[in-house]
Design a protein around this motif. Structure first.
Motif: not given
Length: 270
Positions: A136-142, A166-167, A201-210
């Motif tokens: 599972v990829i956990l994308a984290v900002t912190d 999600q944020r 800002d990656i989470f502001c993109k559409d899901l396919a772009s993510q």
């Protein structure tokens, strides 16, 4: 005792949890009335690492071939796919979501087999397989999230900081075995987390772009940074703890089960 047996028939009731939200949003998986056909899975322009067009084919063709699974895919571009089979269906969707990374994993298996001496699999091949099946990829900002997960601070990441999901952090399933078992979730179901630092800002993109972005990042991390040289970069992740993935985890008491949400094992210094 075997804890998990997949459904033998098509149904969408098992695809309603948040664990399948991405597949439902991108592929309308929950709208299918029967198993997706090979023709439907082949509506793409994917290629493997050998620059051969990728095609999902009936597993019977592979069984008659005699080549090793990874070699068959690399040399022919054909991905053996058992029909009416959850495991292989989710595997096909992962090729669609992470085409560069899946092709890279396939090529690295080939490279490792060529360098292999004897019958013992290398640490990298074991890591590649574990990642492919259970990641599972956990994308984290912190980066504080990474440390908390590695220390098994389950109450911290799933309860105290729940509103920040999600944020500041999002989960993206890569392992197709995870998806298969999440059709019938059970206490004890655990995946392997790989952390990918991202900007908010990656989470502001559409899901396919993510997914496109994560596919590029994973490719770099695996090919250049060699994060899958062994299993050490991956961390245990109790899948039913991920917010929105399992209804019972809306109650904070769910996380009190230390047989599932296990404390970090400490080395005995004596």
């Amino acid at each position: 005792m075997k804890r998990f047996t997949p459904f033998e028939y098509w149904q969408t009731a098992c695809l309603q949890s948040g664990a399948f939200a991405h597949l439902n949003a991108l592929f309308a998986l929950d709208q299918f009335t029967d198993w997706p056909t090979l023709d439907q899975l082949n509506r793409h322009t994917l290629v493997n690492a050998n620059k051969v067009p990728l095609k999902f084919i009936d597993n019977a063709e592979f069984e008659q071939d005699g080549r090793y699974y990874e070699s068959f895919i690399y040399e022919t571009g054909k991905v053996p796919t058992r029909q009416h089979n959850w495991h292989d269906l989710f595997g096909a969707f992962m090729w669609h979501l992470f085409p560069k990374t899946k092709a890279l994993l396939n090529r690295l298996h080939i490279d490792e087999m060529a360098a292999q001496q004897g019958t013992q699999r290398s640490k990298m091949r074991n890591a590649l397989t574990l990642f492919d099946e259970c990641a599972v990829i956990l994308a984290v900002t912190d980066s504080s999230w990474i440390e908390a997960f590695r220390e098994h601070q389950w109450h911290e990441v799933f309860v105290t900081r729940r509103e920040q999901w999600q944020r500041e952090i999002r989960a993206y399933t890569f392992g197709h075995a995870n998806y298969e078992m999440l059709t019938q979730p059970f206490i004890g179901l655990t995946g392997k987390a790989l952390f990918v630092p991202v900007s908010p800002d990656i989470f502001c993109k559409d899901l396919a772009s993510q997914y496109n972005y994560l596919d590029e990042r994973l490719y770099e991390m695996i090919a250049t940074d060699r994060v899958l040289a062994d299993n050490s970069a991956m961390s245990p992740l109790p899948l039913l703890g991920v917010p929105q993935w399992y209804e019972d985890n809306n109650n904070a008491d769910f996380y009190a089960n230390t047989d599932y949400f296990r404390p970090k094992r400490r080395k005995n210094n004596k």
